[in-house]
Design a protein around this motif. Structure first.
Motif, PDB file in Angstrom:
ATOM      1  N   GLU A 158       0.824  -1.201   0.000  1.00  0.00           N
ATOM      2  CA  GLU A 158       0.000   0.000   0.000  1.00  0.00           C
ATOM      3  C   GLU A 158       0.865   1.260   0.000  1.00  0.00           C
ATOM      4  O   GLU A 158       0.587   2.223  -0.726  1.00  0.00           O
ATOM      5  N   ALA A 159       1.915   1.260   0.800  1.00  0.00           N
ATOM      6  CA  ALA A 159       2.814   2.414   0.817  1.00  0.00           C
ATOM      7  C   ALA A 159       3.486   2.583  -0.541  1.00  0.00           C
ATOM      8  O   ALA A 159       3.610   3.706  -1.056  1.00  0.00           O
ATOM      9  N   HIS A 160       3.904   1.475  -1.141  1.00  0.00           N
ATOM     10  CA  HIS A 160       4.568   1.553  -2.449  1.00  0.00           C
ATOM     11  C   HIS A 160       3.595   2.025  -3.516  1.00  0.00           C
ATOM     12  O   HIS A 160       3.971   2.788  -4.422  1.00  0.00           O
ATOM     13  N   ARG A 161       2.343   1.595  -3.437  1.00  0.00           N
ATOM     14  CA  ARG A 161       1.349   2.020  -4.428  1.00  0.00           C
ATOM     15  C   ARG A 161       1.186   3.535  -4.409  1.00  0.00           C
ATOM     16  O   ARG A 161       1.135   4.184  -5.468  1.00  0.00           O
ATOM     17  N   HIS A 162       1.108   4.110  -3.231  1.00  0.00           N
ATOM     18  CA  HIS A 162       0.995   5.564  -3.135  1.00  0.00           C
ATOM     19  C   HIS A 162       2.291   6.254  -3.566  1.00  0.00           C
ATOM     20  O   HIS A 162       2.255   7.321  -4.193  1.00  0.00           O
ATOM     21  N   ALA A 163       3.431   5.658  -3.225  1.00  0.00           N
ATOM     22  CA  ALA A 163       4.709   6.234  -3.656  1.00  0.00           C
ATOM     23  C   ALA A 163       4.804   6.255  -5.178  1.00  0.00           C
ATOM     24  O   ALA A 163       5.343   7.207  -5.763  1.00  0.00           O
ATOM     25  N   GLU A 164       4.278   5.219  -5.826  1.00  0.00           N
ATOM     26  CA  GLU A 164       4.303   5.171  -7.289  1.00  0.00           C
ATOM     27  C   GLU A 164       3.460   6.278  -7.905  1.00  0.00           C
ATOM     28  O   GLU A 164       3.802   6.811  -8.971  1.00  0.00           O
ATOM     29  N   VAL A 165       2.342   6.632  -7.253  1.00  0.00           N
ATOM     30  CA  VAL A 165       1.531   7.746  -7.747  1.00  0.00           C
ATOM     31  C   VAL A 165       2.363   9.022  -7.775  1.00  0.00           C
ATOM     32  O   VAL A 165       2.361   9.776  -8.765  1.00  0.00           O
ATOM     33  N   LEU A 166       3.098   9.266  -6.682  1.00  0.00           N
ATOM     34  CA  LEU A 166       3.959  10.451  -6.638  1.00  0.00           C
ATOM     35  C   LEU A 166       5.084  10.348  -7.660  1.00  0.00           C
ATOM     36  O   LEU A 166       5.407  11.325  -8.343  1.00  0.00           O
ATOM     37  N   ALA A 167       5.676   9.166  -7.755  1.00  0.00           N
ATOM     38  CA  ALA A 167       6.842   8.988  -8.617  1.00  0.00           C
ATOM     39  C   ALA A 167       6.517   9.138 -10.088  1.00  0.00           C
ATOM     40  O   ALA A 167       7.418   9.350 -10.915  1.00  0.00           O
ATOM     41  N   ALA A 168       5.243   9.044 -10.454  1.00  0.00           N
ATOM     42  CA  ALA A 168       4.842   9.230 -11.845  1.00  0.00           C
ATOM     43  C   ALA A 168       4.797  10.703 -12.241  1.00  0.00           C
ATOM     44  O   ALA A 168       4.683  11.029 -13.430  1.00  0.00           O
ATOM     45  N   ARG A 169       4.882  11.598 -11.258  1.00  0.00           N
ATOM     46  CA  ARG A 169       4.866  13.039 -11.540  1.00  0.00           C
ATOM     47  C   ARG A 169       6.278  13.518 -11.892  1.00  0.00           C
ATOM     48  O   ARG A 169       7.273  12.852 -11.578  1.00  0.00           O
ATOM     49  N   PRO A 170       6.383  14.694 -12.493  1.00  0.00           N
ATOM     50  CA  PRO A 170       7.717  15.217 -12.842  1.00  0.00           C
ATOM     51  C   PRO A 170       8.550  15.453 -11.573  1.00  0.00           C
ATOM     52  O   PRO A 170       8.063  16.064 -10.616  1.00  0.00           O
ATOM     53  N   ILE A 171       9.768  14.975 -11.585  1.00  0.00           N
ATOM     54  CA  ILE A 171      10.627  15.151 -10.412  1.00  0.00           C
ATOM     55  C   ILE A 171      10.835  16.625 -10.109  1.00  0.00           C
ATOM     56  O   ILE A 171      10.846  17.041  -8.942  1.00  0.00           O
ATOM     57  N   SER A 172      10.982  17.439 -11.153  1.00  0.00           N
ATOM     58  CA  SER A 172      11.186  18.875 -10.941  1.00  0.00           C
ATOM     59  C   SER A 172      10.021  19.488 -10.184  1.00  0.00           C
ATOM     60  O   SER A 172      10.206  20.356  -9.318  1.00  0.00           O
TER      61      SER A 172
END
Length: 261
Positions: A188-202
């Motif tokens: 569950e934590a990784h699933r939410h982290a992936e949502v963030l990680a799909a956004r532009p790093i900048s």
């Protein structure tokens, strides 16, 4: 090795891996964790860091046996980064930091919550700030960040009492964002982290920078106040009694301390 590191979908998972010591931070683990955060911050392929623990604990805080050696052994050799360097890496980490608290978290295992952007906790996890039971002062700017995060009275109880905080209490007060069943926590934590990680790093960097910038000076000043108090109390009668009691496997007795201690 005291750490495990893996990458998936621009999420770097850092797992504290001293399960036999309940992932307590010795100098080696402080150094390894600081290096891991610094490397993730500099790696353009990493968007989010997810930090968790191996075994039944998230982290039992600073290794008290090593702390006892620090105050009693003139030959003790500190690490490259140590506690302060790890806190510097946490405070300066510019990307989203997600915690998956899988079990008990004491000391730094609890206070690092103040630097996290999202906190997921197992329903079986619990947190404790044991500073008064060790005869020392708060750490990791928790004297500032915890009142901001959970309110003054909740923070006062947690920092003054050295009592356990359950997962349910952590959720109610705002220390945790989501509770998960133990077997579901990491996914569950990784699933939410992936949502963030799909956004532009900048963009992630910009959002976090604008959120943390107003508090950076206050965090630095809080750490300086805490460090001064910690240095004053560490090795004092109350702290030595607490560490000696731990080494001897008994409860500390503070009733016979000199007046004022």
């Amino acid at each position: 090795m005291v750490l495990r590191i893996s990458d998936e979908k621009r999420v770097r998972t850092i797992t504290l891996d001293r399960p036999d010591a309940l992932n307590a931070f010795n100098e080696e683990l402080y150094d390894a964790a600081a290096d891991a955060l610094l490397a993730a911050a500099a790696d353009d392929s990493v968007a989010v860091v997810l930090l968790t623990g191996a075994g039944r604990a998230f982290s039992a805080g600073t290794d008290l046996l090593e702390m006892h050696a620090r105050v009693s052994d003139p030959a003790f050799v500190p690490g490259k980064h140590g506690f302060v360097g790890f806190l510097d890496a946490l405070a300066d980490f510019g990307k989203p930091l997600v915690l998956a608290i899988n079990g008990l978290g004491l000391g730094i295992g609890a206070t690092m919550v103040g630097f996290a952007d999202l906190v997921f906790m197992s329903t079986k996890a619990r947190l404790k700030c044991p500073f008064t039971s060790l005869g020392v002062a708060p750490e990791a700017a928790s004297s500032l960040l915890f009142p901001q995060l959970i309110g003054r009275q909740n923070a006062a109880w947690m920092l003054l009492s050295a009592e356990w905080i359950s997962a349910e209490q952590a959720l109610e007060t705002g220390l945790a964002w989501r509770l998960c069943e133990p077997d579901d926590l990491l996914a569950e934590a990784h699933r939410h982290a992936e949502v963030l990680a799909a956004r532009p790093i900048s963009s992630l960097l910009a959002v976090k920078r604008t959120m943390t910038a107003p508090h950076r000076d206050a965090v630095r000043e809080a750490r300086e106040r805490e460090n001064a108090c910690f240095a004053e109390l560490m090795g004092g009668p109350a702290n030595l009694e607490a560490l000696t009691a731990f080494a001897e496997g008994r409860e500390p007795d503070f009733t016979a301390l000199p007046p004022g201690w």
